[in-house]
Scaffold this active site. Structure first.
Site, PDB file in Angstrom:
ATOM      1  N   SER A 121      21.912 109.305 -77.180  1.00  0.00           N
ATOM      2  CA  SER A 121      20.502 110.766 -77.195  1.00  0.00           C
ATOM      3  C   SER A 121      18.743 109.193 -78.075  1.00  0.00           C
ATOM      4  O   SER A 121      19.117 108.288 -77.820  1.00  0.00           O
ATOM      5  CB  SER A 121      20.540 110.879 -78.497  1.00  0.00           C
ATOM      6  OG  SER A 121      21.121 110.542 -79.136  1.00  0.00           O
ATOM      7  N   SER A 149      19.185 116.651 -72.437  1.00  0.00           N
ATOM      8  CA  SER A 149      18.628 116.059 -70.687  1.00  0.00           C
ATOM      9  C   SER A 149      18.958 114.436 -70.024  1.00  0.00           C
ATOM     10  O   SER A 149      19.451 114.850 -68.893  1.00  0.00           O
ATOM     11  CB  SER A 149      17.859 117.149 -69.669  1.00  0.00           C
ATOM     12  OG  SER A 149      16.312 116.347 -70.388  1.00  0.00           O
ATOM     13  N   LEU A 150      19.075 113.950 -71.250  1.00  0.00           N
ATOM     14  CA  LEU A 150      19.747 112.573 -70.621  1.00  0.00           C
ATOM     15  C   LEU A 150      20.661 111.907 -70.156  1.00  0.00           C
ATOM     16  O   LEU A 150      21.962 113.116 -70.462  1.00  0.00           O
ATOM     17  CB  LEU A 150      19.546 111.507 -72.165  1.00  0.00           C
ATOM     18  CG  LEU A 150      18.260 111.715 -72.713  1.00  0.00           C
ATOM     19  CD1 LEU A 150      18.547 110.670 -73.064  1.00  0.00           C
ATOM     20  CD2 LEU A 150      16.878 111.134 -71.902  1.00  0.00           C
ATOM     21  N   PHE A 151      20.894 111.220 -68.589  1.00  0.00           N
ATOM     22  CA  PHE A 151      21.756 111.240 -68.311  1.00  0.00           C
ATOM     23  C   PHE A 151      22.122 109.779 -67.515  1.00  0.00           C
ATOM     24  O   PHE A 151      21.198 108.961 -67.377  1.00  0.00           O
ATOM     25  CB  PHE A 151      21.743 112.106 -66.693  1.00  0.00           C
ATOM     26  CG  PHE A 151      20.883 111.912 -66.201  1.00  0.00           C
ATOM     27  CD1 PHE A 151      20.860 110.505 -64.554  1.00  0.00           C
ATOM     28  CD2 PHE A 151      19.874 112.727 -66.129  1.00  0.00           C
ATOM     29  CE1 PHE A 151      20.014 110.872 -64.530  1.00  0.00           C
ATOM     30  CE2 PHE A 151      19.245 112.382 -65.176  1.00  0.00           C
ATOM     31  CZ  PHE A 151      18.850 111.069 -63.958  1.00  0.00           C
ATOM     32  N   ALA A 281      -1.472 124.283 -79.446  1.00  0.00           N
ATOM     33  CA  ALA A 281      -0.977 123.325 -79.149  1.00  0.00           C
ATOM     34  C   ALA A 281       0.213 123.779 -77.821  1.00  0.00           C
ATOM     35  O   ALA A 281      -0.456 122.639 -76.781  1.00  0.00           O
ATOM     36  CB  ALA A 281      -0.064 122.315 -79.754  1.00  0.00           C
ATOM     37  N   PHE A 283       0.526 126.294 -76.927  1.00  0.00           N
ATOM     38  CA  PHE A 283      -0.157 127.016 -75.871  1.00  0.00           C
ATOM     39  C   PHE A 283      -1.434 126.150 -74.748  1.00  0.00           C
ATOM     40  O   PHE A 283      -1.074 126.878 -73.619  1.00  0.00           O
ATOM     41  CB  PHE A 283      -1.263 127.562 -76.814  1.00  0.00           C
ATOM     42  CG  PHE A 283      -2.282 128.909 -75.956  1.00  0.00           C
ATOM     43  CD1 PHE A 283      -1.871 130.236 -75.089  1.00  0.00           C
ATOM     44  CD2 PHE A 283      -3.067 129.315 -75.379  1.00  0.00           C
ATOM     45  CE1 PHE A 283      -2.444 130.721 -74.388  1.00  0.00           C
ATOM     46  CE2 PHE A 283      -3.802 129.653 -74.397  1.00  0.00           C
ATOM     47  CZ  PHE A 283      -3.541 130.895 -73.560  1.00  0.00           C
ATOM     48  N   ASP A 456      21.073 130.403 -54.660  1.00  0.00           N
ATOM     49  CA  ASP A 456      21.854 131.716 -54.562  1.00  0.00           C
ATOM     50  C   ASP A 456      22.042 131.168 -56.698  1.00  0.00           C
ATOM     51  O   ASP A 456      23.216 131.959 -56.545  1.00  0.00           O
ATOM     52  CB  ASP A 456      23.387 131.679 -54.378  1.00  0.00           C
ATOM     53  CG  ASP A 456      23.517 132.857 -54.332  1.00  0.00           C
ATOM     54  OD1 ASP A 456      22.977 134.255 -54.260  1.00  0.00           O
ATOM     55  OD2 ASP A 456      24.791 133.031 -54.101  1.00  0.00           O
TER      56      ASP A 456
END
Ligand SMILES: *[C@@H]1O[C@H](CO)[C@@H](O)[C@H](O)[C@H]1NC(C)=O
Ligand SMILES: *[C@@H]1O[C@H](CO)[C@@H](O)[C@H](O)[C@H]1NC(C)=O
Ligand SMILES: *[C@@H]1O[C@H](CO)[C@@H](O)[C@H](O)[C@H]1NC(C)=O
Ligand SMILES: *[C@@H]1O[C@H](CO)[C@@H](O)[C@H](O)[C@H]1NC(C)=O
Ligand SMILES: *[C@@H]1O[C@H](CO)[C@@H](O)[C@H](O)[C@H]1NC(C)=O
Ligand SMILES: *[C@@H]1O[C@H](CO)[C@@H](O)[C@H](O)[C@H]1NC(C)=O
Length: 602
Positions: A121, A149-151, A281, A283, A456
């Site tokens: 992480s 979302s690290l892989f 910020a 926004f 889909d």
């Protein structure tokens, strides 16, 4: 009033013009208090670029000259001569690493490229691997991907903490380098300063610390002001102390305490200011994101995975049945194994439709029975490896039917939760699920090789695992956009009503923006708890979506406008005006962070 304190803050930082010590704020990645140096040291040096040294402790797997020099991208021969080391270091030995430090925006840093390993992480990269030479806050800020979302194999930018001496340090103290020293257990500013032959007061000053407030913590960096390059610390005899001016005759108590007091006040007011600025910020960021043009696909970060895979892409034709590699990586089940796993496909193990739940070797599994050709889905899933895309563990072919065996996502489909049990999901859970879907689609669009369009995406095709994390399923209609360029025309419109983008229905145009549209519909379902077919009337009817969302969603007032904007952008009629999935991931991570702090504040 607030304005006054901004001025005061600026005056203070001009007056001292050194770098605040980062302290314990590195242990909590949500701390973004700018009065410490969590994002990096500010760019206040005499020169904008300088030579610097960072101190690293050799720890397996980084305990050889080659591994450390490749981690920090430095010349191995330079590293070995600077440290008097032939090939290996003993564990916990101090290693001096020479780097170039330069300004990037307001922060001075040394850029590094790091390849994510299993289980990483941002916090683990900053704390465990780099021992505090970077922070999770800085990593989060300078990389587009969220920590979740690290892989493995993905490459990230790591800003290493470093600074160049200020004009005052250069002219008054003859300082030429600021070494970024990594604190270990048992260190004090005194001990560290002595080891480098530096006056304690100068080290304290360089880090905006005082004698009263000189606590240092492991896995953080302390700047050590040096006149000469550090030499091998392990056998170092301290250089003769520099001709020092008499110790500063300050009475540290009165003045310093007063200053601390001001900092506290400024901190409190600053906190309030930061909170009120976050909204503005966010926004602006959302606006900026939706204006950015889509970048060309960058498949670079996927090479690590690709090379570990002996699979030959060019041999692949989905219509030629299963590729050879599939049989190597997936388990081919015997029909009787599946029969016993599902009590012979009885209704008690049915998930509805042609799905079944079973136990194979003690592990839960989902089994889907398919007529027709399943080779497309099998071939595709065998190549994908992402937390947010359902994992196919194997398959079975029996009497003309295919049976696909997937990992078990124990909370069933998202649509079940939306339509029937909607009120049971928390706001953060909903937004996390949306981010999971976006992250999985981003992987399909930008990192899968070749890129794919799902075609889909529906809430019925998202499964939730035991922690309510989203997994994309049913990739049977997915198709590669590579062979025919970015866009494909099809005469055969398939998919699910309510989720289909206008350009696809009208012209059969297939692009990643098809998934973006469907994603917009799914997010609408998630935040309103209504079915797509019902929502379609609102979308097509030209009703004011915003009004509808504000009235009919679970979102708190502060967040509704960001989500409305995201959804409206995804549902734009002209597919070219819809954002790309990587932009969506970025916006949603910010919305999720805001929602977490909103939820924890009530
Ligand atoms: C380091 O990375 C940042 C962010 O990508 C960039 O703005 C800066 O120019 C880089 N610095 C150097 C010296 O390459
Ligand atoms: C740098 O700091 C100044 C003033 O604090 C601010 O106006 C500017 O936006 C900052 N720039 C960046 C790239 O953060
Ligand atoms: C944080 O502080 C530094 C200097 O103290 C400033 O240059 C920078 O713009 C600040 N960043 C933000 C986001 O306020
Ligand atoms: C930081 O990394 C060290 C070394 O791996 C580890 O012992 C320590 O527990 C980590 N700190 C936290 C807060 O996890
Ligand atoms: C983040 O994304 C933007 C646009 O999508 C791109 O220009 C930039 O290089 C990316 N930054 C990193 C660190 O990947
Ligand atoms: C700053 O730059 C000048 C000119 O390049 C150089 O001579 C000097 O050594 C530099 N000073 C520091 C502290 O890096």
């Amino acid at each position: 009033m607030i304005f006054f304190f901004i001025i005061l803050l600026q005056c203070l930082s001009l007056a001292t013009a050194q770098q605040p010590y980062v302290g314990t704020s590195t242990t909590d990645c949500s701390v973004t208090d700018n009065s410490t140096s969590v994002f990096g040291y500010s760019c206040n040096g005499l020169n904008r670029t300088c030579l610097t040294y960072v101190i690293f402790r050799s720890t397996p797997p980084f305990s050889t000259v080659t591994s450390i020099s490749s981690l920090f991208s430095v010349d191995p021969s330079l590293l070995s001569s600077l440290n008097n080391a032939a090939t290996t270091f003993s564990t916990d030995q101090q290693v001096i690493i020479p780097l170039t430090c330069s300004c990037s925006g307001n922060y001075s840093q040394s850029n590094l490229t790091y390849t994510i390993r299993q289980g990483d992480s941002y916090f683990r990269v900053a704390n465990d691997t780099l021992q505090g030479l970077s922070t999770c806050q800085a990593l989060e800020r300078q990389n587009n991907a969220s920590s979740q979302s690290l892989f493995p194999g993905m490459r990230i930018l790591v800003p290493l903490r470093c600074a160049c001496p200020t004009a005052k340090q250069v002219s008054e103290d003859g300082v030429n380098y600021l070494a970024s020293y990594t604190v270990v257990f048992g260190d004090t500013v005194d001990v560290i300063s002595q080891r480098f032959g530096v006056e304690t007061s100068k080290t304290l000053e360089a880090n905006q610390m005082s004698f009263d407030d000189a606590g240092v913590f492991p896995f953080t960096t302390l700047l050590v002001p040096l006149q000469n390059p550090p030499s091998n610390l392990n056998s170092m005899t301290p250089p003769p102390p520099p001709p020092s001016p008499p110790p500063p005759p300050v009475s540290p108590n009165g003045k310093k305490q007063k200053r601390t007091w001001v900092y506290v006040l400024v901190g409190i007011l600053g906190g309030a200011l930061v909170l009120s600025l976050i909204g503005a910020a966010m926004f602006c960021m959302l606006k900026k994101v939706s204006r950015k043009k889509q970048e060309p696909d960058n498949l670079d970060s996927f090479t690590a995975k690709k090379t570990s895979n002996s699979y030959q892409e060019s041999d692949f034709d989905p219509l030629d049945g299963l590729s050879g590699m599939v049989v190597d990586t997936l388990k081919v089940y015997k029909f009787h194994e599946l029969q016993s796993a599902t009590s012979d496909f009885t209704s008690s193990s049915s998930m509805g439709g042609s799905g079944y739940i079973g136990k194979i070797n003690g592990d839960g599994a989902m089994i889907k029975k398919m007529e027709g050709n399943a080779s497309q889905e099998i071939n595709l899933l065998s190549k994908l490896n992402h937390f947010n895309i359902i994992r196919l563990s194997g398959f079975c072919f029996h009497e003309g039917d295919w049976y696909l065996v997937y990992e078990h996502a124990s909370n069933g489909t998202l649509s079940d939760w939306i339509y029937a049990k909607s009120s049971l999901l928390s706001l953060t859970q909903r937004l996390q699920i949306a981010l999971d879907i976006a992250t999985g689609l981003n992987y399909l669009h930008n990192f899968a090789d070749p890129p794919y369009v799902h075609r889909d995406l529906t809430s019925g095709n998202i499964f939730l695992d035991s922690e309510f994390r989203g997994k994309i399923c049913n990739l049977g209609l997915a198709r590669s956009t590579e062979r025919d360029g970015d866009y494909v025309l099809t005469k055969h419109v398939e998919g699910t009503r309510g989720y289909l983008a206008p350009e696809y229905l009208e012209h059969g145009l297939v692009s990643t923006k098809l998934d973006v549209y469907a994603f917009g519909v799914v997010v609408l379902e998630i935040v309103t708890g209504k079915e797509a077919s019902e929502l379609k009337k609102e979308i097509d009817g030209g009703n004011d979506l915003e009004e509808f969302l504000v009235g009919g969603s679970f979102l708190p007032e502060g967040l509704v406008s960001f989500v409305v904007r995201l959804v409206m952008d995804c549902l734009k009629r002209d597919h070219l005006n819809r954002p790309s999935m990587d932009e969506i991931v970025l916006s949603l991570s910010k919305i999720l962070t805001a929602s977490k702090s909103w939820e924890s504040s009530c």
